[in-house]
Design an enzyme around this catalytic site. Structure first.
Site, PDB file in Angstrom:
ATOM      1  N   LYS A 148      -2.535 -21.051 -11.362  1.00  0.00           N
ATOM      2  CA  LYS A 148      -3.030 -21.157  -9.976  1.00  0.00           C
ATOM      3  C   LYS A 148      -2.109 -20.504  -8.929  1.00  0.00           C
ATOM      4  O   LYS A 148      -2.096 -19.290  -8.811  1.00  0.00           O
ATOM      5  CB  LYS A 148      -3.332 -22.617  -9.651  1.00  0.00           C
ATOM      6  CG  LYS A 148      -4.377 -23.180 -10.669  1.00  0.00           C
ATOM      7  CD  LYS A 148      -5.051 -24.439 -10.213  1.00  0.00           C
ATOM      8  CE  LYS A 148      -5.824 -25.114 -11.324  1.00  0.00           C
ATOM      9  NZ  LYS A 148      -7.233 -24.890 -11.366  1.00  0.00           N
ATOM     10  N   TYR A 182      -6.246 -33.074 -17.866  1.00  0.00           N
ATOM     11  CA  TYR A 182      -6.834 -31.848 -18.412  1.00  0.00           C
ATOM     12  C   TYR A 182      -5.734 -30.806 -18.543  1.00  0.00           C
ATOM     13  O   TYR A 182      -4.945 -30.601 -17.610  1.00  0.00           O
ATOM     14  CB  TYR A 182      -7.937 -31.340 -17.476  1.00  0.00           C
ATOM     15  CG  TYR A 182      -8.563 -30.035 -17.919  1.00  0.00           C
ATOM     16  CD1 TYR A 182      -9.346 -29.962 -19.068  1.00  0.00           C
ATOM     17  CD2 TYR A 182      -8.394 -28.869 -17.173  1.00  0.00           C
ATOM     18  CE1 TYR A 182      -9.936 -28.773 -19.470  1.00  0.00           C
ATOM     19  CE2 TYR A 182      -8.986 -27.669 -17.561  1.00  0.00           C
ATOM     20  CZ  TYR A 182      -9.751 -27.617 -18.708  1.00  0.00           C
ATOM     21  OH  TYR A 182     -10.333 -26.441 -19.097  1.00  0.00           O
ATOM     22  N   ASP A 234       2.778 -30.357 -16.908  1.00  0.00           N
ATOM     23  CA  ASP A 234       1.760 -29.356 -16.589  1.00  0.00           C
ATOM     24  C   ASP A 234       1.637 -29.270 -15.064  1.00  0.00           C
ATOM     25  O   ASP A 234       0.994 -30.103 -14.427  1.00  0.00           O
ATOM     26  CB  ASP A 234       0.432 -29.777 -17.238  1.00  0.00           C
ATOM     27  CG  ASP A 234      -0.687 -28.781 -16.961  1.00  0.00           C
ATOM     28  OD1 ASP A 234      -0.534 -27.946 -16.042  1.00  0.00           O
ATOM     29  OD2 ASP A 234      -1.723 -28.853 -17.649  1.00  0.00           O
TER      30      ASP A 234
END
Ligand code: PMP
Length: 434
Positions: free
Chosen positions: A272, A149, A244
């Protein structure tokens, strides 16, 4: 342990009201508990490793806001720094010193990052990085991997079909097929498919994008050789490798998954942890690649709140604390003990925990999967069924069997021990005796 249902009257009432004014009652789908059933708990506050809901229930939190809270909820140093910045102003739309300080901190701690730009979410970061990769290479095609994702930009919401390489079937309504026609998808952990793909399409590939450690569809820990093969093939064909690290950046250690695998990507994506709990994303990497970005180059990218000083200060305080206190070894050791204890207790029930650093995944199948198609949907159903029971016993796990859990520096040995008891007890009670 007694079977009990928590009193969730206030959560239920607030959720009902929210459903009247917000689609599904939430601002991000998995919060709605659709997979696990029951009412989402409405949270009043967090403290350390605990979450407290509006009915006064307390939970040991392993969701940790889906990863950012590596220091736990409301860390006193982060809180103090944020308050100080708020008193000086919350946004200026003009550059501030703290943006430079956070950029400099990341550049000096992560070797592949020579230049970096801050945005406000992981989605925005990856979307921008792909534009940069296309602008730099003059190519359109991108490659992603099944089960990874990368946020919800149109061209990344692409599902893999069968066969080694499938071009663009959008996995969301509202995405024109043409938007994902330049996105190829491969299964993870399949070296032959990877080599075949590069043999056929490598020379028109702008970038391959992969999660540092795929952790959005279970925890699919890749073999270092596979990551190194991907690095080698992208390099050989003049394509960029985008790693990522939204989950893994400063979570596995300051060097993230790039250091873990010993690969040097061309571009890295952050989110994050680097925002310390506030909305921050970033993309960075090779200076020549980042040089195509406006205002230096022709690739446009912008943001009203990009590099927001309150968010930057939360991120900088978090990263400085992580580097100076270096909790990574302790975090990994505690998570390892948790995994070991749960695995010992669940061996006959067919459950286990897979772990990497302070990331873990509770799964109900015997083989550890490395690719999305190896995940047993029956095992996911078991997790989803158990979720409510474990929640009512005071452990907050993410509300989907595909999601991973996080241990923070605020989780003590005692808290982890009681979480093991609760999880093992609930699984034991929910497993039919043979
Ligand atoms: N990439 C990865 C690996 C992620 O885990 C996520 C979010 N879970 C994103 C990108 C998207 O980040 P955001 O939700 O901040 O847009």
């Amino acid at each position: 342990m007694v079977d009990r249902r928590m009193n969730t009257k206030k959560s239920e009432e607030l959720y009902r009201l929210a459903c009247g004014v917000m689609p599904g009652g939430v601002n991000s789908p998995v919060r709605a508990f659709k997979s696990v059933g029951g009412t989402p708990r409405i949270i009043e506050r967090g403290e350390g490793a605990y979450l407290y809901d509006v009915d006064g229930n307390r939970y040991i939190d392993f969701c940790c806001s889906w990863g950012p809270l590596i220091l736990g909820h409301a860390d006193p140093d982060v809180r103090a720094a944020v308050k100080e910045q708020v008193d000086r102003g919350m946004t200026f739309g003009v550059s501030t010193e703290v943006e430079y300080q956070l950029a400099e901190f990341i550049v000096s701690h992560v070797e592949p990052v020579q230049k970096i730009r801050f945005v406000s979410s992981g989605t925005e970061a990856i979307m921008s990085a792909i534009r940069v990769a296309r602008g730099f290479t003059g190519r359109d095609l991108i490659l992603k991997f099944e089960g990874c994702y990368h946020g919800h930009a149109d061209h990344l919401l692409v599902k893999a079909g069968s066969g080694p390489a499938t071009f663009g079937q959008p996995s969301s309504a509202g995405v024109p097929a043409a938007f994902s026609a330049h996105t190829a998808v491969l299964p993870l952990d399949d070296e032959r498919a990877l080599k075949e793909f590069f043999g056929r399409h490598g020379d028109r590939l702008a970038a391959a994008v992969i999660e540092g450690v795929p952790a959005n569809n279970g925890l699919l820990i890749q073999r270092p050789e596979y990551m190194q093969l991907l690095r080698g093939l992208t390099e050989k064909h003049g394509s960029l490798l985008i790693l990522d690290e939204v989950i893994t950046g400063f979570r596995l250690g300051p060097g993230g998954a790039a250091a873990h695998y010993g690969v040097a990507p061309d571009l890295l994506i952050y989110g994050k942890v680097i925002g310390g709990g506030l909305p921050v994303g970033a993309f960075g990497g090779r200076a020549d690649v980042m040089g195509v970005l406006s205002p230096d180059g022709p690739v446009y990218q912008a943001g009203t709140l990009s590099g927001n000083p309150v968010a930057m200060v939360a991120g900088l305080t978090t990263l400085r604390k992580l580097v100076s206190e270096n909790p990574y070894g302790v975090l990994e050791g505690r998570t390892n003990t948790l995994a070991h204890d749960v695995n010992r207790r669940l061996s006959t029930a067919g459950g286990q925990i897979m772990q990497l650093g302070s990331i873990f995944w509770l799964l109900f199948q015997s083989q550890a999967p490395r690719a999305a198609h190896q995940i047993d949907s029956g095992g996911i159903a078991r997790y989803n069924h158990l979720h409510r029971m474990i929640l009512d016993a005071g452990v907050y796990l993410p509300p989907s069997g595909y999601e991973v859990c996080f241990v923070s520096a605020a989780h003590t040995d005692d808290m982890l021990k009681s979480a093991v008891e609760i999880i093992a007890d609930c699984v034991g009670r929910a497993t039919p005796k043979t």
